[in-house]
Scaffold this motif. Sequence first.
Motif, PDB file in Angstrom:
ATOM      1  N   GLN A  60      29.294 -11.450  20.944  1.00  0.00           N
ATOM      2  CA  GLN A  60      28.249 -11.983  21.806  1.00  0.00           C
ATOM      3  C   GLN A  60      26.904 -12.059  21.084  1.00  0.00           C
ATOM      4  N   GLN A  61      26.629 -11.090  20.237  1.00  0.00           N
ATOM      5  CA  GLN A  61      25.390 -11.133  19.466  1.00  0.00           C
ATOM      6  C   GLN A  61      25.368 -12.334  18.522  1.00  0.00           C
ATOM      7  N   LYS A  62      26.471 -12.550  17.837  1.00  0.00           N
ATOM      8  CA  LYS A  62      26.519 -13.621  16.843  1.00  0.00           C
ATOM      9  C   LYS A  62      26.406 -14.998  17.489  1.00  0.00           C
ATOM     10  N   ILE A  63      27.089 -15.201  18.622  1.00  0.00           N
ATOM     11  CA  ILE A  63      27.034 -16.497  19.288  1.00  0.00           C
ATOM     12  C   ILE A  63      25.646 -16.732  19.874  1.00  0.00           C
ATOM     13  N   THR A  64      25.036 -15.692  20.429  1.00  0.00           N
ATOM     14  CA  THR A  64      23.688 -15.833  20.969  1.00  0.00           C
ATOM     15  C   THR A  64      22.700 -16.224  19.875  1.00  0.00           C
ATOM     16  N   SER A  88      21.396 -12.839   6.447  1.00  0.00           N
ATOM     17  CA  SER A  88      22.648 -13.413   5.940  1.00  0.00           C
ATOM     18  C   SER A  88      23.716 -13.451   7.021  1.00  0.00           C
ATOM     19  N   THR A  89      23.754 -12.432   7.878  1.00  0.00           N
ATOM     20  CA  THR A  89      24.746 -12.401   8.962  1.00  0.00           C
ATOM     21  C   THR A  89      24.461 -13.490   9.985  1.00  0.00           C
ATOM     22  N   ILE A  90      23.191 -13.734  10.275  1.00  0.00           N
ATOM     23  CA  ILE A  90      22.842 -14.791  11.228  1.00  0.00           C
ATOM     24  C   ILE A  90      23.240 -16.162  10.689  1.00  0.00           C
ATOM     25  N   LEU A  91      22.953 -16.411   9.419  1.00  0.00           N
ATOM     26  CA  LEU A  91      23.316 -17.707   8.839  1.00  0.00           C
ATOM     27  C   LEU A  91      24.832 -17.884   8.776  1.00  0.00           C
ATOM     28  N   GLU A  92      25.545 -16.817   8.435  1.00  0.00           N
ATOM     29  CA  GLU A  92      27.003 -16.900   8.422  1.00  0.00           C
ATOM     30  C   GLU A  92      27.556 -17.145   9.820  1.00  0.00           C
ATOM     31  N   SER A  93      26.984 -16.482  10.820  1.00  0.00           N
ATOM     32  CA  SER A  93      27.433 -16.689  12.199  1.00  0.00           C
ATOM     33  C   SER A  93      27.154 -18.116  12.650  1.00  0.00           C
ATOM     34  N   LEU A  94      26.019 -18.681  12.231  1.00  0.00           N
ATOM     35  CA  LEU A  94      25.679 -20.054  12.591  1.00  0.00           C
ATOM     36  C   LEU A  94      26.689 -21.034  12.016  1.00  0.00           C
ATOM     37  N   TRP A 321      31.745 -15.104  27.209  1.00  0.00           N
ATOM     38  CA  TRP A 321      33.079 -14.643  26.827  1.00  0.00           C
ATOM     39  C   TRP A 321      34.026 -15.804  26.581  1.00  0.00           C
ATOM     40  N   LYS A 322      33.846 -16.944  27.283  1.00  0.00           N
ATOM     41  CA  LYS A 322      34.676 -18.112  27.023  1.00  0.00           C
ATOM     42  C   LYS A 322      34.434 -18.634  25.611  1.00  0.00           C
ATOM     43  N   TYR A 323      33.178 -18.650  25.159  1.00  0.00           N
ATOM     44  CA  TYR A 323      32.895 -19.053  23.786  1.00  0.00           C
ATOM     45  C   TYR A 323      33.525 -18.094  22.800  1.00  0.00           C
ATOM     46  N   VAL A 324      33.474 -16.794  23.101  1.00  0.00           N
ATOM     47  CA  VAL A 324      34.044 -15.801  22.193  1.00  0.00           C
ATOM     48  C   VAL A 324      35.543 -16.007  22.053  1.00  0.00           C
ATOM     49  N   LYS A 325      36.247 -16.214  23.148  1.00  0.00           N
ATOM     50  CA  LYS A 325      37.685 -16.390  23.104  1.00  0.00           C
ATOM     51  C   LYS A 325      38.072 -17.646  22.336  1.00  0.00           C
ATOM     52  N   LYS A 326      37.319 -18.741  22.537  1.00  0.00           N
ATOM     53  CA  LYS A 326      37.629 -19.970  21.808  1.00  0.00           C
ATOM     54  C   LYS A 326      37.417 -19.784  20.308  1.00  0.00           C
ATOM     55  N   LEU A 327      36.341 -19.113  19.941  1.00  0.00           N
ATOM     56  CA  LEU A 327      36.083 -18.882  18.525  1.00  0.00           C
ATOM     57  C   LEU A 327      37.155 -17.981  17.914  1.00  0.00           C
ATOM     58  N   GLU A 328      37.607 -16.985  18.656  1.00  0.00           N
ATOM     59  CA  GLU A 328      38.646 -16.106  18.124  1.00  0.00           C
ATOM     60  C   GLU A 328      39.952 -16.862  17.917  1.00  0.00           C
ATOM     61  N   ARG A 329      40.281 -17.790  18.825  1.00  0.00           N
ATOM     62  CA  ARG A 329      41.506 -18.567  18.641  1.00  0.00           C
ATOM     63  C   ARG A 329      41.408 -19.478  17.421  1.00  0.00           C
ATOM     64  N   VAL A 330      40.223 -20.042  17.194  1.00  0.00           N
ATOM     65  CA  VAL A 330      40.046 -20.882  16.008  1.00  0.00           C
ATOM     66  C   VAL A 330      40.147 -20.060  14.738  1.00  0.00           C
TER      67      VAL A 330
END
Length: 334
Positions: A60-64, A88-94, A321-330
Amino acid sequence: MSSSSSRMMWELDQEEEKLFKQSEGMFNHQVAKNEREEDEERRRRDDEKDAFGAMGLIPQQKITAALRILAYGTSVDQVDEITRMGKSTILESLMRFCGAIKSIYTAEYLRKPTNMDLERFLKKVEMRGFPRMIGNIDCMHWTWKNYPSVWQGAYGDTKGAKNIILEAVASFDTWIWHAFFGVPGAQNDINVLTQFPMFNDVLQGKAPKVTYEVNGRMYDGPYYLADDIYPRWSTIIKTVPCLRSAKEKHFASCQEGCRKDVERCFGILQASWAIVRDAARLFDVESLRSIMVTKMNHPDNHANANVNLVENVENDHGTLWKYVKKLERVENGR
């Protein structure tokens, strides 16, 4: 006892009555479901611990952080104060977020129109006076702030600003179904058009099969509306340069009004995503292309919708949480 306390106790009694009135099998099913969710949450938290046993960053932190950069155009330092993450973590998350959005939505949005889409297009444009027109072509320049110094000649325009060009085809409902991004800003619309891969389908005979009649002459194939700088091709309809008769004035007025659809689409992109309205800060062209594709693929590509999305994501755990689940599946390749 106050009336509010009595009301609360009555609601608790009602919930207990519903719970114990259900069958034993349903009750055991709910217990097992809760145990599975607790075990999954426990395993997830164990996986996020580092070698010292400290908890890592949650998704949730990374997506936000990624959404705030895209929607508000904030710098990494500003996001760091909110999400408590490193640069670096923010840019990688982006970048990972943009890659996931591209994988999820490109096949649905940034694609060629289907037969059903064409029927919808042709019905609408015929009402507007341009039968068999399937889109509008135009370019948008995105200012590049942190460009490499060795490329300043290729990406500089006549005013000295450094830009990257996006050429897109948009329909009347601001749907971008074909885009070409990454051309240096020193080139004009004609140079970009010669590199535009969409007309390869026309040369190979793979363009949509439509016919129309103009002044008693039949034409085969669709066409697009464009401004005066584009060449005089059979697939591109421009306005009349020198207006003399009332018929020419009427045609020019209708053509320029319909051609504003693609410019309206660019305006919506800039209004919805502040990162496009401001100068780009990243150093890599591929990273900027990934961000641009993410914005065009977003399902809520309407004015002010994406800013509201960030507010909903930050306030609503279910949306995030819907965004998190989609990202985890990818990420897991599923």
